[in-house]
Design an enzyme around this catalytic site. Structure first.
Site, PDB file in Angstrom:
ATOM      1  N   LYS A 163      -2.907  14.280  -6.387  1.00  9.25           N
ATOM      2  CA  LYS A 163      -1.991  14.253  -5.239  1.00  9.25           C
ATOM      3  C   LYS A 163      -0.849  15.268  -5.386  1.00  9.25           C
ATOM      4  O   LYS A 163      -0.617  15.811  -6.470  1.00  9.25           O
ATOM      5  CB  LYS A 163      -1.456  12.821  -5.068  1.00  9.25           C
ATOM      6  CG  LYS A 163      -2.552  11.805  -4.730  1.00  9.25           C
ATOM      7  CD  LYS A 163      -1.954  10.445  -4.380  1.00  9.25           C
ATOM      8  CE  LYS A 163      -3.047   9.439  -4.044  1.00  9.25           C
ATOM      9  NZ  LYS A 163      -2.473   8.132  -3.600  1.00  9.25           N
ATOM     10  N   TYR A 198      -7.429   8.279   5.416  1.00 10.37           N
ATOM     11  CA  TYR A 198      -6.745   7.002   5.197  1.00 10.37           C
ATOM     12  C   TYR A 198      -6.819   6.084   6.421  1.00 10.37           C
ATOM     13  O   TYR A 198      -5.999   5.163   6.548  1.00 10.37           O
ATOM     14  CB  TYR A 198      -5.293   7.245   4.795  1.00 10.37           C
ATOM     15  CG  TYR A 198      -5.124   7.667   3.350  1.00 10.37           C
ATOM     16  CD1 TYR A 198      -5.540   6.835   2.309  1.00 10.37           C
ATOM     17  CD2 TYR A 198      -4.538   8.880   3.007  1.00 10.37           C
ATOM     18  CE1 TYR A 198      -5.384   7.204   0.978  1.00 10.37           C
ATOM     19  CE2 TYR A 198      -4.374   9.260   1.683  1.00 10.37           C
ATOM     20  CZ  TYR A 198      -4.796   8.412   0.675  1.00 10.37           C
ATOM     21  OH  TYR A 198      -4.624   8.778  -0.643  1.00 10.37           O
ATOM     22  N   PHE A 220       3.118   1.541   5.542  1.00 11.33           N
ATOM     23  CA  PHE A 220       3.345   2.771   4.785  1.00 11.33           C
ATOM     24  C   PHE A 220       2.457   3.933   5.231  1.00 11.33           C
ATOM     25  O   PHE A 220       2.509   5.013   4.647  1.00 11.33           O
ATOM     26  CB  PHE A 220       3.153   2.524   3.278  1.00 11.33           C
ATOM     27  CG  PHE A 220       1.795   1.986   2.891  1.00 11.33           C
ATOM     28  CD1 PHE A 220       0.696   2.822   2.756  1.00 11.33           C
ATOM     29  CD2 PHE A 220       1.629   0.627   2.632  1.00 11.33           C
ATOM     30  CE1 PHE A 220      -0.554   2.332   2.397  1.00 11.33           C
ATOM     31  CE2 PHE A 220       0.377   0.118   2.277  1.00 11.33           C
ATOM     32  CZ  PHE A 220      -0.710   0.983   2.163  1.00 11.33           C
ATOM     33  N   ARG A 244     -11.248   4.251 -12.127  1.00 13.50           N
ATOM     34  CA  ARG A 244     -10.166   3.310 -11.790  1.00 13.50           C
ATOM     35  C   ARG A 244      -9.465   2.824 -13.049  1.00 13.50           C
ATOM     36  O   ARG A 244      -8.250   2.616 -13.049  1.00 13.50           O
ATOM     37  CB  ARG A 244     -10.707   2.152 -10.956  1.00 13.50           C
ATOM     38  CG  ARG A 244     -11.153   2.634  -9.575  1.00 13.50           C
ATOM     39  CD  ARG A 244     -11.616   1.517  -8.674  1.00 13.50           C
ATOM     40  NE  ARG A 244     -10.519   0.665  -8.234  1.00 13.50           N
ATOM     41  CZ  ARG A 244      -9.675   0.986  -7.254  1.00 13.50           C
ATOM     42  NH1 ARG A 244      -9.771   2.145  -6.640  1.00 13.50           N
ATOM     43  NH2 ARG A 244      -8.733   0.155  -6.886  1.00 13.50           N
ATOM     44  N   THR A 302      -2.217   0.768  -8.887  1.00 10.52           N
ATOM     45  CA  THR A 302      -1.658   1.579  -7.784  1.00 10.52           C
ATOM     46  C   THR A 302      -0.174   1.856  -7.993  1.00 10.52           C
ATOM     47  O   THR A 302       0.286   2.985  -7.815  1.00 10.52           O
ATOM     48  CB  THR A 302      -1.857   0.848  -6.438  1.00 10.52           C
ATOM     49  OG1 THR A 302      -3.261   0.618  -6.254  1.00 10.52           O
ATOM     50  CG2 THR A 302      -1.320   1.661  -5.281  1.00 10.52           C
ATOM     51  N   ARG A 343      -1.494   6.824 -14.048  1.00  9.33           N
ATOM     52  CA  ARG A 343      -0.331   6.431 -13.247  1.00  9.33           C
ATOM     53  C   ARG A 343       0.840   6.001 -14.115  1.00  9.33           C
ATOM     54  O   ARG A 343       1.991   6.285 -13.783  1.00  9.33           O
ATOM     55  CB  ARG A 343      -0.733   5.358 -12.242  1.00  9.33           C
ATOM     56  CG  ARG A 343      -1.478   6.002 -11.047  1.00  9.33           C
ATOM     57  CD  ARG A 343      -2.298   5.029 -10.321  1.00  9.33           C
ATOM     58  NE  ARG A 343      -2.853   5.528  -9.066  1.00  9.33           N
ATOM     59  CZ  ARG A 343      -3.762   4.870  -8.375  1.00  9.33           C
ATOM     60  NH1 ARG A 343      -4.209   3.707  -8.813  1.00  9.33           N
ATOM     61  NH2 ARG A 343      -4.230   5.380  -7.256  1.00  9.33           N
ATOM     62  N   ASN A 396       1.748   8.524  -6.480  1.00 11.05           N
ATOM     63  CA  ASN A 396       1.097   7.925  -7.648  1.00 11.05           C
ATOM     64  C   ASN A 396      -0.003   8.812  -8.240  1.00 11.05           C
ATOM     65  O   ASN A 396      -0.913   8.328  -8.911  1.00 11.05           O
ATOM     66  CB  ASN A 396       0.619   6.503  -7.337  1.00 11.05           C
ATOM     67  CG  ASN A 396      -0.498   6.454  -6.311  1.00 11.05           C
ATOM     68  OD1 ASN A 396      -0.868   7.477  -5.731  1.00 11.05           O
ATOM     69  ND2 ASN A 396      -1.055   5.279  -6.098  1.00 11.05           N
ATOM     70  N   HIS A 413      -5.822   9.577  -6.455  1.00 10.12           N
ATOM     71  CA  HIS A 413      -6.616   8.630  -5.678  1.00 10.12           C
ATOM     72  C   HIS A 413      -7.981   8.541  -6.338  1.00 10.12           C
ATOM     73  O   HIS A 413      -8.490   9.546  -6.837  1.00 10.12           O
ATOM     74  CB  HIS A 413      -6.790   9.108  -4.233  1.00 10.12           C
ATOM     75  CG  HIS A 413      -7.871   8.365  -3.500  1.00 10.12           C
ATOM     76  ND1 HIS A 413      -7.637   7.167  -2.883  1.00 10.12           N
ATOM     77  CD2 HIS A 413      -9.198   8.624  -3.348  1.00 10.12           C
ATOM     78  CE1 HIS A 413      -8.781   6.728  -2.368  1.00 10.12           C
ATOM     79  NE2 HIS A 413      -9.736   7.594  -2.632  1.00 10.12           N
ATOM     80  N   GLU A 445     -16.361   9.279   0.908  1.00  8.28           N
ATOM     81  CA  GLU A 445     -15.226  10.160   0.607  1.00  8.28           C
ATOM     82  C   GLU A 445     -15.702  11.523   0.094  1.00  8.28           C
ATOM     83  O   GLU A 445     -15.118  12.557   0.439  1.00  8.28           O
ATOM     84  CB  GLU A 445     -14.297   9.465  -0.395  1.00  8.28           C
ATOM     85  CG  GLU A 445     -13.610   8.238   0.234  1.00  8.28           C
ATOM     86  CD  GLU A 445     -12.776   7.425  -0.741  1.00  8.28           C
ATOM     87  OE1 GLU A 445     -12.713   7.768  -1.948  1.00  8.28           O
ATOM     88  OE2 GLU A 445     -12.168   6.438  -0.291  1.00  8.28           O
TER      89      GLU A 445
HETATM   90  P1  CMP Z   1      -4.587   5.484  -2.725  1.00  6.34           P
HETATM   91  O1  CMP Z   1      -5.518   4.988  -3.776  1.00  6.34           O
HETATM   92  O2  CMP Z   1      -4.633   6.929  -2.424  1.00  6.34           O
HETATM   93  O3  CMP Z   1      -4.853   4.676  -1.380  1.00  6.34           O
HETATM   94  C1  CMP Z   1      -3.853   4.310  -0.472  1.00  6.34           C
HETATM   95  C2  CMP Z   1      -2.492   4.728  -0.929  1.00  6.34           C
HETATM   96  O4  CMP Z   1      -1.432   4.123  -0.251  1.00  6.34           O
HETATM   97  C3  CMP Z   1      -2.309   4.315  -2.366  1.00  6.34           C
HETATM   98  O5  CMP Z   1      -3.084   5.131  -3.185  1.00  6.34           O
HETATM   99  C4  CMP Z   1      -0.794   4.433  -2.526  1.00  6.34           C
HETATM  100  O6  CMP Z   1      -0.396   5.725  -2.926  1.00  6.34           O
HETATM  101  C5  CMP Z   1      -0.330   4.154  -1.122  1.00  6.34           C
HETATM  102  N1  CMP Z   1       0.296   2.860  -1.073  1.00  6.34           N
HETATM  103  C6  CMP Z   1      -0.253   1.691  -1.304  1.00  6.34           C
HETATM  104  N2  CMP Z   1       0.646   0.710  -1.151  1.00  6.34           N
HETATM  105  C7  CMP Z   1       1.783   1.306  -0.804  1.00  6.34           C
HETATM  106  C8  CMP Z   1       3.074   0.831  -0.497  1.00  6.34           C
HETATM  107  N3  CMP Z   1       3.368  -0.478  -0.520  1.00  6.34           N
HETATM  108  N4  CMP Z   1       4.007   1.732  -0.202  1.00  6.34           N
HETATM  109  C9  CMP Z   1       3.697   3.050  -0.163  1.00  6.34           C
HETATM  110  N5  CMP Z   1       2.488   3.553  -0.445  1.00  6.34           N
HETATM  111  C10 CMP Z   1       1.541   2.681  -0.762  1.00  6.34           C
END
Ligand code: CMP
Length: 139
Positions: free
Chosen positions: A10, A50, A58, A86, A92, A103, A113, A116, A127
């Site tokens: 990212k 997404y 968010f 994972r 996350t 992470r 973070n 993905h 994907e």
């Molecule tokens: P990702 O695995 O890319 O998939 C969805 C993304 O949403 C996740 O990683 C986070 O970066 C983001 N995400 C998930 N929960 C939140 C949250 N509560 N606030 C902001 N971003 C979020």
């Protein structure tokens, strides 16, 4: 069995010049990069990728973040690739992630973070096809 998953490095990680550091952690976890490209996602690409999150509070911030700088999209191959990826990514929210995970060691926040990773074999296939044509994947 050996299979494939999809990964994104990212904008928070590319901005800090950590593409190699993240990739090394993926490789050290037993994953092989079989496709990779650095792109600037369009808003339409990010919203489509997404789409499953579009009702989440968010969502708009997430899309803005994902188009705020370059990302590196990758196809990773390995034994039990989805789970393996994972595991090395960690939770996350970096605050909840285990030491040694990407992470925990690299991410800045739940939004920024760093990586993905697909959450299932089915989503990995979707994907991968969203960003790569079959000829771009060289196993
Ligand atoms: P990702 O695995 O890319 O998939 C969805 C993304 O949403 C996740 O990683 C986070 O970066 C983001 N995400 C998930 N929960 C939140 C949250 N509560 N606030 C902001 N971003 C979020």
């Amino acid at each position: 069995a050996a299979n494939r998953t999809f990964s994104i490095i990212k904008p928070d990680a590319t901005r800090r010049n950590l593409t190699g550091a993240v990739t090394t952690m993926l490789e050290d976890a037993g994953l092989r990069v079989v496709a990779s490209k650095r792109i600037k996602m369009t808003r339409e690409q990010a919203e489509g990728f997404y789409a499953v999150h579009k009702e989440r509070p968010f969502f708009n911030d997430l899309v803005e973040f994902m188009i705020s700088g370059p990302v590196v999209v990758q196809v990773l191959e390995g034994e039990d690739a989805v789970r393996r990826n994972r595991d090395v990514m960690g939770a996350t929210n970096p605050a909840d992630a285990t030491p040694g995970t990407i992470r925990k060691e690299i991410a800045e926040s739940i939004e920024a973070n760093s990586v993905h990773g697909s959450d299932s074999d089915e989503n990995a296939a979707i994907e991968i096809a969203y960003f790569f044509t079959p000829d771009e994947i060289v196993g």
